[in-house]
Design a protein around this motif. Structure first.
Motif, PDB file in Angstrom:
ATOM      1  N   LYS A  93       0.869  -1.165   0.000  1.00  0.00           N
ATOM      2  CA  LYS A  93       0.000   0.000   0.000  1.00  0.00           C
ATOM      3  C   LYS A  93       0.910   1.221   0.000  1.00  0.00           C
ATOM      4  CE  LYS A  93      -3.804  -2.298   2.321  1.00  0.00           C
ATOM      5  NZ  LYS A  93      -4.832  -2.211   3.363  1.00  0.00           N
ATOM      6  N   ILE A  94       0.816   1.992  -1.081  1.00  0.00           N
ATOM      7  CA  ILE A  94       1.713   3.119  -1.283  1.00  0.00           C
ATOM      8  C   ILE A  94       0.889   4.372  -1.523  1.00  0.00           C
ATOM      9  CG2 ILE A  94       3.504   4.077  -2.792  1.00  0.00           C
ATOM     10  CD1 ILE A  94       4.192   1.071  -3.441  1.00  0.00           C
ATOM     11  N   ILE A  95       1.222   5.428  -0.808  1.00  0.00           N
ATOM     12  CA  ILE A  95       0.620   6.735  -1.045  1.00  0.00           C
ATOM     13  C   ILE A  95       1.699   7.632  -1.625  1.00  0.00           C
ATOM     14  CG2 ILE A  95      -0.442   8.780  -0.019  1.00  0.00           C
ATOM     15  CD1 ILE A  95      -1.721   6.955   2.079  1.00  0.00           C
ATOM     16  N   VAL A  96       1.441   8.127  -2.835  1.00  0.00           N
ATOM     17  CA  VAL A  96       2.337   9.077  -3.487  1.00  0.00           C
ATOM     18  C   VAL A  96       1.805  10.460  -3.139  1.00  0.00           C
ATOM     19  CG1 VAL A  96       3.339   9.834  -5.668  1.00  0.00           C
ATOM     20  CG2 VAL A  96       2.738   7.421  -5.354  1.00  0.00           C
ATOM     21  N   MET A  97       2.586  11.225  -2.362  1.00  0.00           N
ATOM     22  CA  MET A  97       2.109  12.484  -1.817  1.00  0.00           C
ATOM     23  C   MET A  97       2.932  13.668  -2.303  1.00  0.00           C
ATOM     24  SD  MET A  97       3.632  12.793   2.046  1.00  0.00           S
ATOM     25  CE  MET A  97       3.450  14.557   1.938  1.00  0.00           C
ATOM     26  N   GLY A  98       2.357  14.852  -2.153  1.00  0.00           N
ATOM     27  CA  GLY A  98       3.014  16.102  -2.503  1.00  0.00           C
ATOM     28  C   GLY A  98       1.968  17.125  -2.920  1.00  0.00           C
ATOM     29  N   VAL A  99       2.427  18.328  -3.172  1.00  0.00           N
ATOM     30  CA  VAL A  99       1.515  19.391  -3.590  1.00  0.00           C
ATOM     31  C   VAL A  99       1.017  19.116  -5.003  1.00  0.00           C
ATOM     32  CG1 VAL A  99       2.590  21.116  -2.078  1.00  0.00           C
ATOM     33  CG2 VAL A  99       3.352  20.893  -4.457  1.00  0.00           C
ATOM     34  N   LYS A 135       2.084  13.443  -8.718  1.00  0.00           N
ATOM     35  CA  LYS A 135       1.488  12.320  -7.985  1.00  0.00           C
ATOM     36  C   LYS A 135       0.706  11.377  -8.881  1.00  0.00           C
ATOM     37  CE  LYS A 135      -0.971  14.884  -5.266  1.00  0.00           C
ATOM     38  NZ  LYS A 135      -0.662  16.222  -5.774  1.00  0.00           N
ATOM     39  N   SER A 136      -0.149  11.923  -9.719  1.00  0.00           N
ATOM     40  CA  SER A 136      -1.012  11.085 -10.564  1.00  0.00           C
ATOM     41  C   SER A 136      -0.201  10.350 -11.628  1.00  0.00           C
ATOM     42  CB  SER A 136      -2.104  11.921 -11.222  1.00  0.00           C
ATOM     43  OG  SER A 136      -2.926  12.491 -10.233  1.00  0.00           O
ATOM     44  N   LEU A 137       0.689  11.054 -12.280  1.00  0.00           N
ATOM     45  CA  LEU A 137       1.521  10.436 -13.317  1.00  0.00           C
ATOM     46  C   LEU A 137       2.382   9.322 -12.734  1.00  0.00           C
ATOM     47  CD1 LEU A 137       2.783  10.383 -16.200  1.00  0.00           C
ATOM     48  CD2 LEU A 137       4.456  12.034 -15.324  1.00  0.00           C
ATOM     49  N   ILE A 138       3.119   9.640 -11.699  1.00  0.00           N
ATOM     50  CA  ILE A 138       4.026   8.653 -11.089  1.00  0.00           C
ATOM     51  C   ILE A 138       3.218   7.548 -10.413  1.00  0.00           C
ATOM     52  CG2 ILE A 138       5.824   8.300  -9.342  1.00  0.00           C
ATOM     53  CD1 ILE A 138       6.724   9.785 -11.973  1.00  0.00           C
ATOM     54  N   GLY A 139       2.138   7.910  -9.739  1.00  0.00           N
ATOM     55  CA  GLY A 139       1.310   6.906  -9.071  1.00  0.00           C
ATOM     56  C   GLY A 139       0.740   5.897 -10.048  1.00  0.00           C
ATOM     57  N   LEU A 199      -2.556  -1.288  -3.088  1.00  0.00           N
ATOM     58  CA  LEU A 199      -2.919  -0.195  -3.976  1.00  0.00           C
ATOM     59  C   LEU A 199      -1.826   0.853  -4.018  1.00  0.00           C
ATOM     60  CD1 LEU A 199      -5.377   2.373  -2.390  1.00  0.00           C
ATOM     61  CD2 LEU A 199      -4.025   0.799  -1.053  1.00  0.00           C
ATOM     62  N   VAL A 200      -1.941   1.729  -5.011  1.00  0.00           N
ATOM     63  CA  VAL A 200      -1.173   2.969  -5.065  1.00  0.00           C
ATOM     64  C   VAL A 200      -2.204   4.081  -5.072  1.00  0.00           C
ATOM     65  CG1 VAL A 200       0.427   4.395  -6.391  1.00  0.00           C
ATOM     66  CG2 VAL A 200       0.745   1.909  -6.334  1.00  0.00           C
ATOM     67  N   LEU A 201      -2.028   5.041  -4.174  1.00  0.00           N
ATOM     68  CA  LEU A 201      -2.959   6.153  -4.040  1.00  0.00           C
ATOM     69  C   LEU A 201      -2.192   7.457  -4.194  1.00  0.00           C
ATOM     70  CD1 LEU A 201      -5.753   7.394  -3.179  1.00  0.00           C
ATOM     71  CD2 LEU A 201      -4.947   7.164  -0.799  1.00  0.00           C
ATOM     72  N   ALA A 202      -2.588   8.294  -5.138  1.00  0.00           N
ATOM     73  CA  ALA A 202      -2.046   9.645  -5.271  1.00  0.00           C
ATOM     74  C   ALA A 202      -2.879  10.549  -4.372  1.00  0.00           C
ATOM     75  CB  ALA A 202      -2.122  10.118  -6.720  1.00  0.00           C
ATOM     76  N   CYS A 203      -2.228  11.164  -3.400  1.00  0.00           N
ATOM     77  CA  CYS A 203      -2.944  11.973  -2.414  1.00  0.00           C
ATOM     78  C   CYS A 203      -2.004  13.059  -1.895  1.00  0.00           C
ATOM     79  CB  CYS A 203      -3.397  11.082  -1.257  1.00  0.00           C
ATOM     80  SG  CYS A 203      -4.225  11.963   0.085  1.00  0.00           S
ATOM     81  N   SER A 204      -2.479  14.290  -1.858  1.00  0.00           N
ATOM     82  CA  SER A 204      -1.617  15.384  -1.398  1.00  0.00           C
ATOM     83  C   SER A 204      -1.077  15.132   0.009  1.00  0.00           C
ATOM     84  CB  SER A 204      -2.362  16.716  -1.458  1.00  0.00           C
ATOM     85  OG  SER A 204      -3.555  16.649  -0.710  1.00  0.00           O
ATOM     86  N   ALA A 205      -1.909  14.683   0.924  1.00  0.00           N
ATOM     87  CA  ALA A 205      -1.492  14.373   2.303  1.00  0.00           C
ATOM     88  C   ALA A 205      -0.585  15.463   2.867  1.00  0.00           C
ATOM     89  CB  ALA A 205      -0.817  12.997   2.361  1.00  0.00           C
ATOM     90  N   LEU A 206      -1.028  16.708   2.753  1.00  0.00           N
ATOM     91  CA  LEU A 206      -0.187  17.855   3.079  1.00  0.00           C
ATOM     92  C   LEU A 206       0.185  17.966   4.550  1.00  0.00           C
ATOM     93  CD1 LEU A 206      -1.971  20.608   0.924  1.00  0.00           C
ATOM     94  CD2 LEU A 206       0.131  19.356   0.383  1.00  0.00           C
ATOM     95  N   LYS A 207      -0.720  17.550   5.420  1.00  0.00           N
ATOM     96  CA  LYS A 207      -0.479  17.741   6.850  1.00  0.00           C
ATOM     97  C   LYS A 207      -0.168  16.415   7.545  1.00  0.00           C
ATOM     98  CE  LYS A 207      -3.294  21.874   7.370  1.00  0.00           C
ATOM     99  NZ  LYS A 207      -4.334  22.517   8.194  1.00  0.00           N
ATOM    100  N   ALA A 208       0.644  16.516   8.581  1.00  0.00           N
ATOM    101  CA  ALA A 208       1.013  15.333   9.357  1.00  0.00           C
ATOM    102  C   ALA A 208      -0.229  14.636   9.904  1.00  0.00           C
ATOM    103  CB  ALA A 208       1.964  15.717  10.487  1.00  0.00           C
ATOM    104  N   ASP A 209      -1.230  15.410  10.323  1.00  0.00           N
ATOM    105  CA  ASP A 209      -2.457  14.826  10.855  1.00  0.00           C
ATOM    106  C   ASP A 209      -3.184  14.003   9.793  1.00  0.00           C
ATOM    107  OD1 ASP A 209      -4.471  14.482  12.969  1.00  0.00           O
ATOM    108  OD2 ASP A 209      -5.735  15.681  11.630  1.00  0.00           O
ATOM    109  N   TYR A 210      -3.203  14.469   8.549  1.00  0.00           N
ATOM    110  CA  TYR A 210      -3.839  13.716   7.467  1.00  0.00           C
ATOM    111  C   TYR A 210      -3.110  12.391   7.262  1.00  0.00           C
ATOM    112  CZ  TYR A 210      -5.630  18.368   6.048  1.00  0.00           C
ATOM    113  OH  TYR A 210      -6.207  19.610   5.993  1.00  0.00           O
TER     114      TYR A 210
END
Length: 164
Positions: free
Chosen positions: A5-11, A16-20, A74-85
């Motif tokens: 299970k991989i989350i590709v994160m960033g602004v 994210k979408s391309l690489i994910g 899965l691979v999920l592209a997600c901004s995940a901007l904050k540590a809480d998220y």
């Protein structure tokens, strides 16, 4: 099929979408884009250049957490901007690996300026994402520089996942 299970994160604009999507194909995992889980109200706000609040993102994060629990891999592209998220997503699926696609504002703005037909718009929207970004440390995420061609970013992601 892998159970990673991989989350590709960033602004937005970091790739994210391309690489994910490419990572999903390489690892034979289903790919999901967190943008597809936003409500119509959230999309309307972002289209109007209004940054989302934590309250706007609450239901979205719940849906993503449910997805992480439901899928064996899965691979999920997600901004995940904050540590809480990220913490909330990791609580839903402790085995998740975060890949942080990082780059500077000017590089990412140049990419976003070339985009067409995407609801994310505006210099101020990108600035708000950088302002909200709580960069993960090396314990929380694998850091990948986007200051290289997409093929090299993908190769680095695969190499670092395999070495973890």
């Amino acid at each position: 099929m892998s159970t990673q299970k991989i989350i590709v994160m960033g602004v937005s604009g970091s790739g994210k979408s391309l690489i994910g999507a490419r990572l999903g194909r390489e690892l034979q995992l289903p790919f999901y884009d967190a943008d597809d889980f936003h409500t119509a109200d959230n999309i309307r706000k972002m289209s109007d250049g209004i940054p989302l609040s934590d309250q706007d993102r609450a239901g979205w994060l719940q849906q993503l957490a449910a997805l992480l629990q439901a899928e064996p891999g899965l691979v999920l592209a997600c901004s995940a901007l904050k540590a809480d998220y990220r913490r909330r997503l990791q609580e839903a699926s402790p085995e998740v690996t975060f890949l942080y696609l990082c780059g500077d504002f000017d590089t990412i703005w140049a990419r976003l300026a070339r985009r067409e037909d995407h609801y994310f718009s505006g210099h101020s929207m990108l600035r708000s994402q950088f302002d909200q970004l709580e960069e993960p440390d090396h314990h929380e995420a694998i850091r990948i520089s986007i200051d290289q061609p997409a093929d090299s970013v993908l190769e680095e992601c695969l190499r670092k996942i395999n070495n973890r």
